[in-house]
Write a protein that holds these residues in place. Structure first.
Motif, PDB file in Angstrom:
ATOM      1  N   TYR A 188      -5.633   0.682 -17.028  1.00  0.00           N
ATOM      2  CA  TYR A 188      -5.853   1.134 -15.652  1.00  0.00           C
ATOM      3  C   TYR A 188      -5.675   0.020 -14.619  1.00  0.00           C
TER       4      TYR A 188
ATOM      5  N   TRP B 154      -2.393   1.795  -6.287  1.00  0.00           N
ATOM      6  CA  TRP B 154      -3.000   1.898  -7.611  1.00  0.00           C
ATOM      7  C   TRP B 154      -3.295   3.351  -7.964  1.00  0.00           C
ATOM      8  N   GLY B 155      -3.792   4.126  -7.003  1.00  0.00           N
ATOM      9  CA  GLY B 155      -4.059   5.531  -7.248  1.00  0.00           C
ATOM     10  C   GLY B 155      -2.794   6.322  -7.536  1.00  0.00           C
ATOM     11  N   LEU B 156      -1.726   6.032  -6.787  1.00  0.00           N
ATOM     12  CA  LEU B 156      -0.457   6.707  -7.049  1.00  0.00           C
ATOM     13  C   LEU B 156       0.087   6.367  -8.426  1.00  0.00           C
ATOM     14  N   GLN B 157      -0.077   5.104  -8.821  1.00  0.00           N
ATOM     15  CA  GLN B 157       0.416   4.688 -10.136  1.00  0.00           C
ATOM     16  C   GLN B 157      -0.369   5.341 -11.264  1.00  0.00           C
ATOM     17  N   GLN B 158      -1.689   5.406 -11.126  1.00  0.00           N
ATOM     18  CA  GLN B 158      -2.507   5.982 -12.181  1.00  0.00           C
ATOM     19  C   GLN B 158      -2.326   7.498 -12.286  1.00  0.00           C
ATOM     20  N   SER B 159      -2.013   8.133 -11.142  1.00  0.00           N
ATOM     21  CA  SER B 159      -1.798   9.582 -11.165  1.00  0.00           C
ATOM     22  C   SER B 159      -0.391   9.968 -11.603  1.00  0.00           C
ATOM     23  N   GLY B 160       0.497   8.984 -11.749  1.00  0.00           N
ATOM     24  CA  GLY B 160       1.850   9.263 -12.203  1.00  0.00           C
ATOM     25  C   GLY B 160       2.818   9.643 -11.102  1.00  0.00           C
ATOM     26  N   CYS B 161       2.405   9.477  -9.834  1.00  0.00           N
ATOM     27  CA  CYS B 161       3.315   9.820  -8.731  1.00  0.00           C
ATOM     28  C   CYS B 161       4.443   8.808  -8.601  1.00  0.00           C
TER      29      CYS B 161
END
Length: 249
Positions: free
Chosen positions: A89, A192-199
């Motif tokens: 993460y 970081w949120g976009l990366q973790q959500s797969g966007c």
């Protein structure tokens, strides 16, 4: 006797810590040493902070305490990054942002400390203005100034009169770094949120992170330049109270 000692240590490790010799790697040793160093630094700093808060009754108590919190915050976050460097993460990136945001808090606290020692921003502006008038009067009667001014600072001094205008310019140049650090934290958390959500994929996240870091680096360079200019202007006005050795220690 060596084999017996090894078997004894292995028995203790297995029964108490549920580990074996195979799990003792250079990475684990580095993490253990980092934990020891971080905990020691944090403990000593917290004791120092508690003593300052209890016995320091001067105007600079709060700013000094905020500066002293740099050590435990940096120590704990650095050790946490060491422990989480292999996390899927990427928690180390967020912890690094938190550490750098507190770096901006420390910068503001340092400026608050210096302005308090120098009698406040209003008093400092008057002192700078009076000193500039004295230099101009000396120049009119043909006396040469003793202080050398760096070329970059001379360009700024040509556009801003020494006193309230110059002080305002320097303080704005320093404090803009605080706002940039807050924006930096928000942007990094968003990426970081976009990366973790797969966007977005890892490559796009790295590119965006590099762009954000370049923006922060430019802001940091501007703030440090203004801080150097501030130090150049007030070095003759700071009382001899051992500030240099205090902060180096």
């Amino acid at each position: 006797w060596r084999q017996r000692w090894r078997d004894l240590v292995q028995c203790v490790m297995t029964s108490m810590f549920d580990t074996t010799w195979d799990l003792i790697t250079p990475e684990n040793i580095a993490q253990a040493l980092g934990a020891l160093a971080a905990s020691t630094a944090a403990l000593i700093s917290l004791i120092h902070i508690a003593r300052h808060w209890r016995y320091n009754r001067s105007k600079i108590r709060k700013s000094t305490v905020r500066l002293l919190f740099v050590v435990p915050i940096f120590a704990i976050t650095c050790w946490s990054c060491l422990m989480l460097e292999d996390s899927d993460y990427n928690w180390a990136e967020l912890l690094n942002c938190v550490r750098e945001v507190y770096e901006a808090v420390a910068l503001v606290s340092f400026m608050e400390l210096m302005l308090t020692i120098l009698g406040g921003s209003r008093h400092l502006a008057i002192c700078l203005w009076c000193r500039e008038n004295e230099k101009q009067n000396e120049a009119k009667i043909g006396e040469k100034g003793k202080n050398w001014t760096p070329p970059l600072f001379s360009i700024v001094l040509q556009h801003f009169q020494a006193g309230p205008e110059l002080l305002q310019f320097v303080l704005l140049g320093i404090f803009q770094y605080v706002m940039v650090c807050v924006i930096y934290l928000v942007l990094v958390a968003f990426v970081w949120g976009l990366q973790q959500s797969g966007c977005i994929d890892d490559f796009a996240a790295k590119i965006l992170t590099v762009v954000i870091n370049v923006m922060k680096a430019c802001s940091c360079a501007a703030a440090l330049s203004c801080l150097l200019m501030f130090a150049h202007q007030v070095k003759d006005l700071v009382p001899s109270c051992g500030l240099t050795w205090k902060f180096l220690s």
